[in-house]
Motif scaffolding. Structure first.
Motif, PDB file in Angstrom:
ATOM      1  N   TYR A  40       0.923  -1.484   0.586  1.00  0.00           N
ATOM      2  CA  TYR A  40       0.033  -0.147   0.008  1.00  0.00           C
ATOM      3  C   TYR A  40       1.193   1.427  -0.483  1.00  0.00           C
ATOM      4  CZ  TYR A  40      -3.883   2.821   0.845  1.00  0.00           C
ATOM      5  OH  TYR A  40      -5.461   3.909   1.085  1.00  0.00           O
ATOM      6  N   SER A  41       0.680   2.574  -1.179  1.00  0.00           N
ATOM      7  CA  SER A  41       1.062   3.268  -1.178  1.00  0.00           C
ATOM      8  C   SER A  41       0.914   4.558  -0.913  1.00  0.00           C
ATOM      9  CB  SER A  41       1.626   3.238  -2.636  1.00  0.00           C
ATOM     10  OG  SER A  41       2.352   4.236  -3.126  1.00  0.00           O
ATOM     11  N   LEU A  42       0.924   5.237  -0.280  1.00  0.00           N
ATOM     12  CA  LEU A  42       0.799   6.188   0.335  1.00  0.00           C
ATOM     13  C   LEU A  42       1.577   7.945  -0.088  1.00  0.00           C
ATOM     14  CD1 LEU A  42      -0.665   6.323   3.691  1.00  0.00           C
ATOM     15  CD2 LEU A  42      -1.692   6.699   2.066  1.00  0.00           C
ATOM     16  N   PRO A  43       0.764   8.731  -1.319  1.00  0.00           N
ATOM     17  CA  PRO A  43       1.794   9.413  -1.264  1.00  0.00           C
ATOM     18  C   PRO A  43       1.608  10.799  -0.788  1.00  0.00           C
ATOM     19  CG  PRO A  43       0.155   9.515  -2.788  1.00  0.00           C
ATOM     20  CD  PRO A  43       0.232   8.567  -1.755  1.00  0.00           C
ATOM     21  N   TYR A  44       2.969  11.856  -0.509  1.00  0.00           N
ATOM     22  CA  TYR A  44       3.049  12.948   0.907  1.00  0.00           C
ATOM     23  C   TYR A  44       4.158  14.044   0.650  1.00  0.00           C
ATOM     24  CZ  TYR A  44       6.973  10.432   2.864  1.00  0.00           C
ATOM     25  OH  TYR A  44       7.537  10.384   4.252  1.00  0.00           O
ATOM     26  N   ASN A  45       4.332  14.564   0.556  1.00  0.00           N
ATOM     27  CA  ASN A  45       5.344  16.134   0.472  1.00  0.00           C
ATOM     28  C   ASN A  45       5.522  15.992  -1.622  1.00  0.00           C
ATOM     29  OD1 ASN A  45       6.841  17.552   1.030  1.00  0.00           O
ATOM     30  ND2 ASN A  45       8.639  16.599   2.601  1.00  0.00           N
ATOM     31  N   LYS A  46       4.485  15.638  -1.517  1.00  0.00           N
ATOM     32  CA  LYS A  46       5.308  16.107  -3.400  1.00  0.00           C
ATOM     33  C   LYS A  46       6.080  14.917  -3.642  1.00  0.00           C
ATOM     34  CE  LYS A  46       6.862  20.883  -3.369  1.00  0.00           C
ATOM     35  NZ  LYS A  46       7.675  21.833  -3.561  1.00  0.00           N
ATOM     36  N   ASP A  47       7.031  14.643  -3.549  1.00  0.00           N
ATOM     37  CA  ASP A  47       7.225  13.344  -4.374  1.00  0.00           C
ATOM     38  C   ASP A  47       7.570  12.335  -3.120  1.00  0.00           C
ATOM     39  OD1 ASP A  47       8.047  14.072  -6.876  1.00  0.00           O
ATOM     40  OD2 ASP A  47      10.026  15.240  -6.631  1.00  0.00           O
ATOM     41  N   ASN A  48       7.470  12.271  -2.267  1.00  0.00           N
ATOM     42  CA  ASN A  48       7.671  11.253  -1.460  1.00  0.00           C
ATOM     43  C   ASN A  48       6.375  10.080  -1.166  1.00  0.00           C
ATOM     44  OD1 ASN A  48       9.792  12.843  -0.582  1.00  0.00           O
ATOM     45  ND2 ASN A  48       9.095  12.810   2.126  1.00  0.00           N
ATOM     46  N   ARG A  49       7.026   9.250  -0.677  1.00  0.00           N
ATOM     47  CA  ARG A  49       5.793   8.108  -0.337  1.00  0.00           C
ATOM     48  C   ARG A  49       6.251   7.712   0.628  1.00  0.00           C
ATOM     49  NH1 ARG A  49       3.020   5.948  -4.961  1.00  0.00           N
ATOM     50  NH2 ARG A  49       3.410   7.406  -6.981  1.00  0.00           N
ATOM     51  N   TYR A  50       4.878   6.983   1.122  1.00  0.00           N
ATOM     52  CA  TYR A  50       5.138   6.120   2.542  1.00  0.00           C
ATOM     53  C   TYR A  50       4.678   4.147   1.757  1.00  0.00           C
ATOM     54  CZ  TYR A  50       4.857   4.811   7.100  1.00  0.00           C
ATOM     55  OH  TYR A  50       5.344   3.591   8.189  1.00  0.00           O
ATOM     56  N   LEU A  51       5.196   3.678   2.379  1.00  0.00           N
ATOM     57  CA  LEU A  51       4.644   2.465   2.176  1.00  0.00           C
ATOM     58  C   LEU A  51       4.447   1.133   2.939  1.00  0.00           C
ATOM     59  CD1 LEU A  51       7.478   2.007  -1.350  1.00  0.00           C
ATOM     60  CD2 LEU A  51       5.209   2.574  -1.881  1.00  0.00           C
ATOM     61  N   VAL A  52       3.367   0.768   2.518  1.00  0.00           N
ATOM     62  CA  VAL A  52       3.177  -0.134   3.446  1.00  0.00           C
ATOM     63  C   VAL A  52       2.782  -2.084   3.455  1.00  0.00           C
ATOM     64  CG1 VAL A  52       1.510  -0.928   5.766  1.00  0.00           C
ATOM     65  CG2 VAL A  52       1.805   1.427   5.185  1.00  0.00           C
ATOM     66  N   MET A  53       4.159  -3.322   3.991  1.00  0.00           N
ATOM     67  CA  MET A  53       3.797  -3.924   3.092  1.00  0.00           C
ATOM     68  C   MET A  53       3.590  -4.998   4.751  1.00  0.00           C
ATOM     69  SD  MET A  53       7.475  -3.248   1.070  1.00  0.00           S
ATOM     70  CE  MET A  53       7.718  -2.063   1.935  1.00  0.00           C
ATOM     71  N   PRO A  54       2.556  -5.902   4.893  1.00  0.00           N
ATOM     72  CA  PRO A  54       3.060  -7.015   5.436  1.00  0.00           C
ATOM     73  C   PRO A  54       2.962  -8.024   5.251  1.00  0.00           C
ATOM     74  CG  PRO A  54       0.193  -6.383   5.380  1.00  0.00           C
ATOM     75  CD  PRO A  54       1.438  -5.750   4.626  1.00  0.00           C
ATOM     76  N   ALA A  55       2.789  -9.627   5.475  1.00  0.00           N
ATOM     77  CA  ALA A  55       3.311 -10.474   5.098  1.00  0.00           C
ATOM     78  C   ALA A  55       3.703 -11.913   6.112  1.00  0.00           C
ATOM     79  CB  ALA A  55       4.693 -10.228   3.951  1.00  0.00           C
ATOM     80  N   LEU A  56       2.984 -12.763   6.376  1.00  0.00           N
ATOM     81  CA  LEU A  56       3.384 -13.746   6.857  1.00  0.00           C
ATOM     82  C   LEU A  56       2.946 -15.562   6.099  1.00  0.00           C
ATOM     83  CD1 LEU A  56      -0.177 -16.064   7.166  1.00  0.00           C
ATOM     84  CD2 LEU A  56      -0.802 -13.760   8.425  1.00  0.00           C
ATOM     85  N   SER A  57       3.803 -16.527   6.653  1.00  0.00           N
ATOM     86  CA  SER A  57       3.299 -17.400   6.172  1.00  0.00           C
ATOM     87  C   SER A  57       3.074 -18.429   7.491  1.00  0.00           C
ATOM     88  CB  SER A  57       5.139 -17.795   5.255  1.00  0.00           C
ATOM     89  OG  SER A  57       4.124 -18.764   4.695  1.00  0.00           O
ATOM     90  N   GLU A  58       2.478 -19.576   6.732  1.00  0.00           N
ATOM     91  CA  GLU A  58       2.135 -20.073   8.192  1.00  0.00           C
ATOM     92  C   GLU A  58       3.142 -21.725   7.832  1.00  0.00           C
ATOM     93  OE1 GLU A  58      -1.239 -23.905   9.367  1.00  0.00           O
ATOM     94  OE2 GLU A  58      -1.897 -22.124   7.988  1.00  0.00           O
ATOM     95  N   GLU A  59       3.468 -21.291   6.548  1.00  0.00           N
ATOM     96  CA  GLU A  59       4.276 -22.756   5.841  1.00  0.00           C
ATOM     97  C   GLU A  59       5.583 -22.601   7.287  1.00  0.00           C
ATOM     98  OE1 GLU A  59       6.269 -26.033   3.348  1.00  0.00           O
ATOM     99  OE2 GLU A  59       3.462 -25.760   4.047  1.00  0.00           O
ATOM    100  N   LEU A  60       6.250 -21.491   6.918  1.00  0.00           N
ATOM    101  CA  LEU A  60       7.271 -20.597   7.385  1.00  0.00           C
ATOM    102  C   LEU A  60       7.719 -20.391   9.312  1.00  0.00           C
ATOM    103  CD1 LEU A  60       8.667 -18.927   4.303  1.00  0.00           C
ATOM    104  CD2 LEU A  60       9.271 -21.093   4.788  1.00  0.00           C
ATOM    105  N   GLY A  61       5.989 -19.901   9.180  1.00  0.00           N
ATOM    106  CA  GLY A  61       5.730 -19.695  10.352  1.00  0.00           C
ATOM    107  C   GLY A  61       6.276 -18.258  11.358  1.00  0.00           C
ATOM    108  N   ILE A  62       6.132 -17.689   9.669  1.00  0.00           N
ATOM    109  CA  ILE A  62       6.905 -16.057  10.066  1.00  0.00           C
ATOM    110  C   ILE A  62       5.149 -15.125  10.316  1.00  0.00           C
ATOM    111  CG2 ILE A  62       8.525 -16.385  10.015  1.00  0.00           C
ATOM    112  CD1 ILE A  62       8.875 -15.312   7.201  1.00  0.00           C
ATOM    113  N   VAL A  63       5.256 -14.054  10.375  1.00  0.00           N
ATOM    114  CA  VAL A  63       4.203 -12.628   9.620  1.00  0.00           C
ATOM    115  C   VAL A  63       4.996 -11.848  11.119  1.00  0.00           C
ATOM    116  CG1 VAL A  63       3.260 -13.340  12.560  1.00  0.00           C
ATOM    117  CG2 VAL A  63       2.112 -11.696  10.863  1.00  0.00           C
ATOM    118  N   GLY A  64       4.692 -10.699   9.904  1.00  0.00           N
ATOM    119  CA  GLY A  64       5.801  -9.067  10.507  1.00  0.00           C
ATOM    120  C   GLY A  64       5.414  -8.038   9.311  1.00  0.00           C
ATOM    121  N   ILE A  65       5.372  -6.681   9.551  1.00  0.00           N
ATOM    122  CA  ILE A  65       5.320  -6.158   8.046  1.00  0.00           C
ATOM    123  C   ILE A  65       6.526  -4.480   8.412  1.00  0.00           C
ATOM    124  CG2 ILE A  65       4.308  -4.365  10.533  1.00  0.00           C
ATOM    125  CD1 ILE A  65       2.184  -3.283   8.250  1.00  0.00           C
TER     126      ILE A  65
END
Length: 320
Positions: A40-65
């Motif tokens: 998810y990308s949020l543009p701000y302050n002209k050219d700047n972008r704030y990117l948010v990236m969650p992910a998880l895997s039951e197979e690998l047993g991990i979750v984070g953002i």
């Protein structure tokens, strides 16, 4: 909760190990064993972008953002273009395990993904590497390529020549047995290259024409539809075009948007995802003459896997 700094990560890094873990993450993604939404990308302050990236895997047993601020004007202020952090969460309890410096982790993750691509798609006897763009990501990309191929010579090009000279000096100090040279012309910098890296913020192609027979290219710079660092000809004429995530690549990069708009290329021309090559479902390089192109836009599950790699190292050594 552990706080894992850039310094901690530098001290703990073994790039071959990270490339191995990255390969497992890419395979899990391609086998549908992860939850990795489009960022998810949020543009701000002209050219700047704030990117948010969650992910998880039951197979690998991990979750984070992972959260990243992309500020292209930062170098003019003496600051990094990319800043951010990765939050790693316990898969069973939901407790926060660690917060990691995201800028350095991004550099390592970007390099490791291209390291996996190089491992499967570049010629085994590759000796000459061309690096187009000598910004923050270039060092991690070089380190990953060197982890999987016996490179003897690196050729550099950057639009700001002095920046390339300074960077080449740093690389030469770190890898004194490798010959380095900086060029003022991008075509000359790509001459006789076995592997090419493009890592720029360019909105226009950084070189012209198609790649020479036998070349493998890792393209990591273009991550928005209005950015295109590769000429359409290089995509159209490649024997194999590989991505880490089909949906994300087709949604996010102008390197594919432009040849599709021109009617020269389409999604059906993709060879497939890198994880399917890792698993053996798809072929990697099949002949010395093949031209292979890997286009990376990043994949959050890899960030979380790399964060977990550093977390496990920190726990083992009681650091952080």
């Amino acid at each position: 909760m552990r706080v894992i700094s850039k310094h901690d990560q530098q001290e703990l890094l073994n790039m071959r190990e990270v490339i191995s873990e990255t390969g497992k993450a890419l395979q899990a993604y391609s086998e549908g064993k992860t939850e990795t939404p489009l960022r998810y990308s949020l543009p701000y302050n002209k050219d700047n972008r704030y990117l948010v990236m969650p992910a998880l895997s039951e197979e690998l047993g991990i979750v984070g953002i992972k959260t990243v601020s992309y500020a292209p004007r930062n170098p003019q202020k003496g600051k990094q273009t990319i800043e951010g952090s990765v939050l790693l969460t316990d898969y069973d309890t939901g407790e926060t395990l660690a917060v990691l410096d995201g800028a350095y982790l991004t550099k390592i993750r970007t390099g490791a993904i291209s390291g996996v691509a190089t491992q499967y798609l570049a010629r085994q006897n590759a000796e000459t590497l061309s690096v187009i763009g000598t910004g923050e990501q270039a060092e991690g990309l070089i380190e990953a390529v060197l982890a999987v191929r016996a490179i003897k010579r690196i050729q550099f090009f950057n639009r700001t020549y002095d920046k390339a000279v300074h960077f080449a000096k740093q690389i030469n100090e770190k890898y004194s047995d490798i010959e380095t040279e900086v060029y003022k012309d991008v075509a000359t910098a790509m001459d006789n290259s076995d592997i090419v890296i493009t890592a720029t913020n360019s909105s226009q192609p950084v070189f012209k024409g198609q790649l020479a027979p036998g070349t493998h290219l890792n393209a990591v710079g273009s991550f928005k539809p209005d950015m295109q660092e590769l000429p359409s000809e290089s995509v159209v004429n490649a024997d194999k075009v590989v991505v880490e995530a089909t949906e994300a690549a087709l949604e996010e990069t102008g390197d594919f948007f432009k040849p599709i708009e021109e009617g020269k290329w389409s999604a059906k021309d993709l060879h497939g995802e890198l994880g399917r090559i890792v698993s053996g479902e798809l072929a990697g390089r099949e002949s010395p003459e093949e031209v292979t192109l890997f286009k990376s836009v990043g994949l959050a599950i890899v960030d979380i896997v790399v964060a977990n790699y550093f977390y496990n190292k920190v726990v083992e050594q009681d650091r952080g």
